[in-house]
Design a protein around this motif. Structure first.
Motif, PDB file in Angstrom:
ATOM      1  N   PRO A 110       0.793  -1.233   0.000  1.00  0.00           N
ATOM      2  CA  PRO A 110       0.000   0.000   0.000  1.00  0.00           C
ATOM      3  C   PRO A 110       0.825   1.283   0.000  1.00  0.00           C
ATOM      4  O   PRO A 110       0.338   2.324   0.442  1.00  0.00           O
ATOM      5  CB  PRO A 110      -0.771  -0.124   1.313  1.00  0.00           C
ATOM      6  CG  PRO A 110       0.253  -0.752   2.240  1.00  0.00           C
ATOM      7  CD  PRO A 110       1.029  -1.729   1.389  1.00  0.00           C
ATOM      8  N   ALA A 111       2.073   1.237  -0.466  1.00  0.00           N
ATOM      9  CA  ALA A 111       2.966   2.388  -0.338  1.00  0.00           C
ATOM     10  C   ALA A 111       2.391   3.646  -0.989  1.00  0.00           C
ATOM     11  O   ALA A 111       2.427   4.737  -0.401  1.00  0.00           O
ATOM     12  CB  ALA A 111       4.327   2.058  -0.933  1.00  0.00           C
ATOM     13  N   ALA A 112       1.850   3.535  -2.209  1.00  0.00           N
ATOM     14  CA  ALA A 112       1.306   4.707  -2.888  1.00  0.00           C
ATOM     15  C   ALA A 112       0.087   5.253  -2.159  1.00  0.00           C
ATOM     16  O   ALA A 112      -0.096   6.481  -2.047  1.00  0.00           O
ATOM     17  CB  ALA A 112       0.946   4.364  -4.336  1.00  0.00           C
ATOM     18  N   VAL A 113      -0.769   4.366  -1.660  1.00  0.00           N
ATOM     19  CA  VAL A 113      -1.942   4.803  -0.891  1.00  0.00           C
ATOM     20  C   VAL A 113      -1.490   5.584   0.336  1.00  0.00           C
ATOM     21  O   VAL A 113      -2.013   6.669   0.638  1.00  0.00           O
ATOM     22  CB  VAL A 113      -2.811   3.599  -0.471  1.00  0.00           C
ATOM     23  CG1 VAL A 113      -3.977   4.065   0.412  1.00  0.00           C
ATOM     24  CG2 VAL A 113      -3.333   2.852  -1.682  1.00  0.00           C
ATOM     25  N   ASP A 114      -0.515   5.046   1.052  1.00  0.00           N
ATOM     26  CA  ASP A 114      -0.026   5.704   2.265  1.00  0.00           C
ATOM     27  C   ASP A 114       0.539   7.089   1.952  1.00  0.00           C
ATOM     28  O   ASP A 114       0.269   8.063   2.669  1.00  0.00           O
ATOM     29  CB  ASP A 114       1.040   4.847   2.928  1.00  0.00           C
ATOM     30  CG  ASP A 114       0.478   3.572   3.540  1.00  0.00           C
ATOM     31  OD1 ASP A 114      -0.742   3.516   3.798  1.00  0.00           O
ATOM     32  OD2 ASP A 114       1.262   2.624   3.749  1.00  0.00           O
ATOM     33  N   GLN A 115       1.332   7.187   0.889  1.00  0.00           N
ATOM     34  CA  GLN A 115       1.916   8.492   0.552  1.00  0.00           C
ATOM     35  C   GLN A 115       0.849   9.503   0.127  1.00  0.00           C
ATOM     36  O   GLN A 115       0.897  10.667   0.537  1.00  0.00           O
ATOM     37  CB  GLN A 115       2.949   8.322  -0.560  1.00  0.00           C
ATOM     38  CG  GLN A 115       4.256   7.712  -0.096  1.00  0.00           C
ATOM     39  CD  GLN A 115       5.410   8.017  -1.035  1.00  0.00           C
ATOM     40  OE1 GLN A 115       5.218   8.443  -2.173  1.00  0.00           O
ATOM     41  NE2 GLN A 115       6.616   7.806  -0.551  1.00  0.00           N
ATOM     42  N   CYS A 116      -0.097   9.058  -0.688  1.00  0.00           N
ATOM     43  CA  CYS A 116      -1.154   9.973  -1.126  1.00  0.00           C
ATOM     44  C   CYS A 116      -1.986  10.443   0.064  1.00  0.00           C
ATOM     45  O   CYS A 116      -2.350  11.623   0.164  1.00  0.00           O
ATOM     46  CB  CYS A 116      -2.038   9.300  -2.169  1.00  0.00           C
ATOM     47  SG  CYS A 116      -1.223   9.047  -3.770  1.00  0.00           S
ATOM     48  N   TYR A 117      -2.273   9.516   0.969  1.00  0.00           N
ATOM     49  CA  TYR A 117      -3.036   9.905   2.161  1.00  0.00           C
ATOM     50  C   TYR A 117      -2.241  10.896   3.004  1.00  0.00           C
ATOM     51  O   TYR A 117      -2.795  11.900   3.490  1.00  0.00           O
ATOM     52  CB  TYR A 117      -3.384   8.676   3.002  1.00  0.00           C
ATOM     53  CG  TYR A 117      -4.274   9.038   4.178  1.00  0.00           C
ATOM     54  CD1 TYR A 117      -5.651   9.100   4.029  1.00  0.00           C
ATOM     55  CD2 TYR A 117      -3.718   9.365   5.424  1.00  0.00           C
ATOM     56  CE1 TYR A 117      -6.465   9.472   5.093  1.00  0.00           C
ATOM     57  CE2 TYR A 117      -4.517   9.738   6.484  1.00  0.00           C
ATOM     58  CZ  TYR A 117      -5.899   9.789   6.317  1.00  0.00           C
ATOM     59  OH  TYR A 117      -6.696  10.178   7.377  1.00  0.00           O
ATOM     60  N   TYR A 122      -1.586  16.165   5.271  1.00  0.00           N
ATOM     61  CA  TYR A 122      -0.713  17.318   5.504  1.00  0.00           C
ATOM     62  C   TYR A 122      -1.396  18.606   5.071  1.00  0.00           C
ATOM     63  O   TYR A 122      -1.373  19.618   5.778  1.00  0.00           O
ATOM     64  CB  TYR A 122       0.598  17.129   4.743  1.00  0.00           C
ATOM     65  CG  TYR A 122       1.587  18.256   4.936  1.00  0.00           C
ATOM     66  CD1 TYR A 122       2.563  18.175   5.919  1.00  0.00           C
ATOM     67  CD2 TYR A 122       1.544  19.400   4.151  1.00  0.00           C
ATOM     68  CE1 TYR A 122       3.468  19.213   6.114  1.00  0.00           C
ATOM     69  CE2 TYR A 122       2.439  20.438   4.327  1.00  0.00           C
ATOM     70  CZ  TYR A 122       3.396  20.342   5.322  1.00  0.00           C
ATOM     71  OH  TYR A 122       4.281  21.377   5.509  1.00  0.00           O
ATOM     72  N   VAL A 123      -2.010  18.571   3.887  1.00  0.00           N
ATOM     73  CA  VAL A 123      -2.696  19.765   3.392  1.00  0.00           C
ATOM     74  C   VAL A 123      -3.771  20.209   4.373  1.00  0.00           C
ATOM     75  O   VAL A 123      -3.848  21.394   4.743  1.00  0.00           O
ATOM     76  CB  VAL A 123      -3.300  19.498   1.999  1.00  0.00           C
ATOM     77  CG1 VAL A 123      -4.258  20.628   1.602  1.00  0.00           C
ATOM     78  CG2 VAL A 123      -2.208  19.362   0.948  1.00  0.00           C
ATOM     79  N   PHE A 124      -4.611  19.274   4.814  1.00  0.00           N
ATOM     80  CA  PHE A 124      -5.718  19.647   5.684  1.00  0.00           C
ATOM     81  C   PHE A 124      -5.257  20.089   7.065  1.00  0.00           C
ATOM     82  O   PHE A 124      -5.986  20.822   7.752  1.00  0.00           O
ATOM     83  CB  PHE A 124      -6.720  18.491   5.786  1.00  0.00           C
ATOM     84  CG  PHE A 124      -7.660  18.418   4.618  1.00  0.00           C
ATOM     85  CD1 PHE A 124      -8.782  19.228   4.553  1.00  0.00           C
ATOM     86  CD2 PHE A 124      -7.392  17.567   3.555  1.00  0.00           C
ATOM     87  CE1 PHE A 124      -9.638  19.189   3.463  1.00  0.00           C
ATOM     88  CE2 PHE A 124      -8.245  17.509   2.459  1.00  0.00           C
ATOM     89  CZ  PHE A 124      -9.372  18.323   2.409  1.00  0.00           C
ATOM     90  N   ASP A 156      -9.795   7.071   5.075  1.00  0.00           N
ATOM     91  CA  ASP A 156     -10.115   8.136   6.024  1.00  0.00           C
ATOM     92  C   ASP A 156     -11.427   7.905   6.765  1.00  0.00           C
ATOM     93  O   ASP A 156     -11.705   8.600   7.744  1.00  0.00           O
ATOM     94  CB  ASP A 156     -10.180   9.477   5.290  1.00  0.00           C
ATOM     95  CG  ASP A 156     -10.167  10.651   6.236  1.00  0.00           C
ATOM     96  OD1 ASP A 156      -9.200  10.770   7.018  1.00  0.00           O
ATOM     97  OD2 ASP A 156     -11.145  11.445   6.228  1.00  0.00           O
ATOM     98  N   ALA A 157     -12.215   6.930   6.308  1.00  0.00           N
ATOM     99  CA  ALA A 157     -13.498   6.669   6.975  1.00  0.00           C
ATOM    100  C   ALA A 157     -13.306   6.386   8.454  1.00  0.00           C
ATOM    101  O   ALA A 157     -14.154   6.748   9.277  1.00  0.00           O
ATOM    102  CB  ALA A 157     -14.215   5.499   6.296  1.00  0.00           C
TER     103      ALA A 157
END
Length: 319
Positions: A110-117, A122-124, A156-157
């Motif tokens: 899940p590396a890409a999922v983790d980074q995108c999350y 971070y933005v929020f 995020d749920a």
């Protein structure tokens, strides 16, 4: 196939470009300004992000788009992704972060999922220092990026850090437990180009995830439960009429509707996979729909002279 064999095959696939290279002149002509940032990840290291600002000053606080590019989870950000992000920044007078997440098979699910999350979280958590409006942040994903856009919302749920005002997902894989060859119609099975593409998709799928992880909702959004979908914001879901992924894309849109989410879903007849970013047939229609949806979700943004300085943001740095 060993890991090293996978990597060599992926490197070969990355070297192919069916749409031709961008010239330096084309890149120089793109509007706006780009800054390369390294955003810290809770999973270690940092995530490369390309920040695009429009050529005119942003309002303060500004609307923002977080973009996840396509590429079958094995290809990185391209000049066409930059062109798309420059279009959004100019058309909507918004800040755009184009996330260049890690690639498979070097870094499988899940590396890409983790980074995108982590980038979205971070933005929020840094809206004030970024100079963006917390209620006017949207997420966009194309192909593999559409899968990732869905995945971070599903993740995020149970966490509750992300509150986008809208999500765009287009022509994306929804079920990695399915054999890409089974997506083909009887007629397509007689087409060497269609079968060759399905074989390539099998490779992409094998590079990204193994059988033990393919059924995770974070890998295959069609496996998500209703309670994992109920908190999605308004969504725009586009499928391409000539794409073998159209049924999966549309099935996910239907699941969101059943979960009570407001969804605008449209199949674009005559369009092929990747058409909006690659600008093949019907790309103008897609970009018009993107702009209309995001403009509606952002609402009326007052025009101001505020232009937040990215260098002032803690914990991320220009490259």
């Amino acid at each position: 196939m060993t890991k090293q064999e996978m990597i060599r095959q992926a490197q070969f696939l990355r070297s192919r470009d069916a749409f031709g290279a961008f010239s330096e002149e084309e890149l120089a002509a793109l509007p706006g300004t780009e800054t390369v940032l390294d955003i810290p990840s809770d999973h270690g290291g940092s995530v490369r992000v390309y920040e695009i600002r429009p050529s005119t000053p942003l309002s303060s606080p500004a609307p923002m788009v977080i973009n996840f590019h396509g590429g079958g989870f094995i290809k990185g950000r391209s000049a066409r992704d930059k062109r798309y992000c420059c279009f959004l920044a100019e058309a909507l007078s918004c800040l755009v972060w184009d996330v260049d997440y890690v690639l498979a098979p070097e870094a499988p699910f899940p590396a890409a999922v983790d980074q995108c999350y982590d980038v979205a979280a971070y933005v929020f958590s840094h809206t004030e220092v970024l100079g963006v409006h917390p209620g006017r942040i949207a997420v966009v994903g194309h192909s593999a990026g559409g899968n990732l856009a869905a995945a971070i919302q599903i993740k995020d749920a149970a966490i509750g850090k992300l509150h986008p005002c809208g999500v765009i997902m287009e022509y994306f894989p929804g079920d990695h437990t399915a054999d890409p060859m089974d997506r083909l119609t009887a007629e397509q099975r007689q087409d060497p180009r269609a079968t060759a593409r399905a074989e390539t998709e099998r490779l992409y799928q094998a590079f990204y995830c193994d059988a033990s992880s393919a059924g995770s909702p974070l890998c295959s959004p069609l496996k998500a439960a209703r309670q994992e979908l109920e908190h999605f914001p308004d969504c725009l879901v586009l499928s391409a009429g000539l794409d073998s992924l159209k049924e999966e894309t549309e099935a996910f849109a239907a699941m969101l509707v059943q979960a009570g989410v407001t969804v605008t879903a449209k199949r674009i007849p005559g369009a092929m996979h990747g058409f909006s970013v690659n600008r093949t047939d019907k790309w103008e229609q897609a970009l018009s729909l993107h702009r209309e949806f995001l403009s509606r979700q952002f609402g009326r943004i007052p025009q101001g002279a505020g232009h937040p300085d990215s260098a002032a943001v803690p914990n991320h740095k220009p490259y």
